[in-house]
Design an enzyme around this catalytic site. Structure first.
Site, PDB file in Angstrom:
ATOM      1  N   PRO A 127       0.848  -1.095   0.025  1.00 23.94           N
ATOM      2  CA  PRO A 127       0.038  -0.069   0.126  1.00 23.94           C
ATOM      3  C   PRO A 127       0.634   1.174   0.002  1.00 23.94           C
ATOM      4  O   PRO A 127       0.297   2.379  -0.416  1.00 23.94           O
ATOM      5  CB  PRO A 127      -0.716  -0.174   1.362  1.00 23.94           C
ATOM      6  CG  PRO A 127      -0.110  -1.155   2.141  1.00 23.94           C
ATOM      7  CD  PRO A 127       0.447  -2.137   1.219  1.00 23.94           C
ATOM      8  N   LYS A 128       2.231   1.147   0.342  1.00 20.59           N
ATOM      9  CA  LYS A 128       2.957   2.512   0.288  1.00 20.59           C
ATOM     10  C   LYS A 128       3.012   2.850  -1.076  1.00 20.59           C
ATOM     11  O   LYS A 128       3.740   4.081  -1.328  1.00 20.59           O
ATOM     12  CB  LYS A 128       4.321   2.060   0.850  1.00 20.59           C
ATOM     13  CG  LYS A 128       4.074   1.531   2.346  1.00 20.59           C
ATOM     14  CD  LYS A 128       3.637   2.755   3.132  1.00 20.59           C
ATOM     15  CE  LYS A 128       3.780   2.297   4.834  1.00 20.59           C
ATOM     16  NZ  LYS A 128       2.985   3.284   5.616  1.00 20.59           N
ATOM     17  N   ASP A 129       2.945   2.002  -2.001  1.00 19.03           N
ATOM     18  CA  ASP A 129       2.837   2.578  -3.602  1.00 19.03           C
ATOM     19  C   ASP A 129       1.923   3.663  -3.569  1.00 19.03           C
ATOM     20  O   ASP A 129       2.610   4.817  -4.180  1.00 19.03           O
ATOM     21  CB  ASP A 129       2.340   1.583  -4.505  1.00 19.03           C
ATOM     22  CG  ASP A 129       3.481   0.378  -4.659  1.00 19.03           C
ATOM     23  OD1 ASP A 129       4.557   0.714  -4.188  1.00 19.03           O
ATOM     24  OD2 ASP A 129       3.164  -0.280  -5.539  1.00 19.03           O
TER      25      ASP A 129
END
Length: 446
Positions: A127-129
């Protein structure tokens, strides 16, 4: 013997002769027909069209056969169908991750436990994308980053945000410099090196220390800008405090969950490192979509983190640390990516919307991770395992048939040397799987 004495033979011969004569007459007329047609048209004053008088024509003229390319027509028809847009670059492969039912957890609890497969984001696989892309875009809009002039993105991270930033930095014309604690899995730092990032591994230190990995990244960015001779700049991404973090989930993750569930969602369960995911999703679902009463937001918190007590009792506290005395190192835990002993701006943005919290032990996380492999073929990392334990615990407190959504953050391949090594050392890979609720020690919550 004469023909007159045999009438049958005579009749047969006559028919044969007539048949042959008919064929010859037809062939002759076929060849003679164009000349007759030409004479007829001359008498009427019409021009003669040679293409209309074809050898092989019979008594009635036949129009020319028109050949059609049906292959081309089918291809043109396919083109006319609305096709989904083709993503532009690797950043176009971020978001719209699948939401799927985890069968074994759903069967064990009597609820529908759904997982948002954030490990399928196309750049860094977490989810850090979403966060990394949003931070870069906001920095570009504010003039803090300019592609192609040697600007470098600096960040302090335990790994996943750094991987996303390193991937997107290259894609968008920047360099990446990552500071991370040296107790994190080696897979992450190795991957960062292969992505072209500069990696500085440091000894874990309290946030009040200038040697803390986040503070060190901030210092390195300032040093870059101050000493640069080529006018390039150092940009400190600041994932813990940047509002671009929770906004990424408010603008994308939350809306995706709402659309994928059709708004039918009873609980959202997630851990918090920076706090961006749980705050962004909670803000969208509860405030934007009006699920303030219908939706229960639950924090999944690992050992050593003080957020559980902050949610439950209003005071930041863990077994090793009290609020205001944060110079100790975090308790040794094998969980990476979530759990913290300070309040960030991102967590504070949605803290009032968090209804409950579940404390998850390392042993529970390891057992869950192994369970997911054995029962569902799902191979994830430590933070995802913590989320799933908390999702089960939350489901046991809710009516049967309730819908709970949680997050699968990243693949287990990034946790082989630490988390999954511990799973093996604990003998859990050879352990016979029994009842899930007994296995996790949650029987008293049923």
């Amino acid at each position: 013997m004469s023909m007159s004495n045999h009438p049958k033979a005579y009749g047969a011969a006559a028919i044969s002769v007539a048949f042959v004569a008919g064929i010859l007459l037809t062939l002759g007329f076929k060849d003679f027909y164009p000349d007759l047609e030409r004479r007829y048209q001359r008498r009427k004053g019409q021009p003669f069209n040679r293409a209309d008088s074809r050898p092989g024509s019979t008594y009635l003229p036949v129009p020319p056969v028109k050949l059609e390319d049906h292959t081309r027509s089918a291809r043109q028809s396919a083109v006319s169908i609305a096709a989904p847009p083709i993503p532009e670059g690797i950043e176009g492969c971020i978001g719209n991750t699948p939401l799927f039912k985890i069968r074994s957890l759903s069967e064990a609890t009597g609820c529908v436990i759904l997982a948002k497969a954030e490990f399928l984001n196309g750049a860094g696989g977490s989810p850090k994308d979403r966060v990394a892309l949003n931070m870069i875009r906001m920095a570009e809009e504010e003039g803090l980053l300019t592609p192609g002039q040697g600007d470098t993105i600096y960040e302090g991270t335990v790994g996943s945000t750094g991987i996303s930033l390193a991937t997107l930095a290259r894609a968008k014309g920047y360099k990446a410099y990552i500071c991370m604690p040296n107790d994190q899995s080696t897979e992450k730092s190795d991957l960062l090196h292969h992505l072209g990032a500069t990696v500085e591994r440091v000894t874990p230190a309290p946030i009040t220390s200038t040697e803390h990995f986040v503070n060190l990244a901030r210092t390195r960015a300032k040093e870059h800008t101050a000493s640069s001779e080529d006018k390039s700049r150092g940009f400190f991404a600041d994932q813990f405090e940047s509002m671009a973090n929770y906004r990424a989930h408010f603008e994308a993750t939350g809306p995706e969950i709402f659309e994928q569930t059709g708004g039918h969602i009873d609980a959202f369960v997630a851990g918090a490192g920076t706090g961006g995911t749980i705050s962004g999703v909670a803000l969208f679902l509860k405030q934007q979509m009006g699920l303030i009463k219908e939706l229960k937001v639950v924090l999944a918190d690992p050992e050593g983190s003080g957020l559980y007590n902050k949610v439950k009792h209003g005071v930041m506290f863990s077994n090793t640390e009290k609020e205001g005395t944060r110079r100790r190192q975090q308790v040794d835990t094998i969980v990476e990516g979530i759990g913290i002993n300070r309040l960030t701006e991102n967590f504070e943005a949605g803290r009032e919307l968090i209804d409950d919290a579940v404390k998850v032990t390392d042993l529970q996380a390891m057992k869950m991770a192994r369970w997911l492999v054995e029962k569902d073929g799902i191979f994830v990392g430590s933070s995802s395992a913590v989320n799933c334990v908390a999702a089960v615990a939350a489901a046991l407190q809710m009516p049967k048939g309730s819908r709970i959504v949680t997050i699968l953050c990243d693949s287990g391949t990034r946790h082989l040397s630490k988390f999954w090594k511990k799973v093996g050392e604990a003998g859990l890979e050879d352990h016979e799987q029994g009842d899930l609720i007994d296995l996790l020690g949650l029987k008293n919550q049923v």
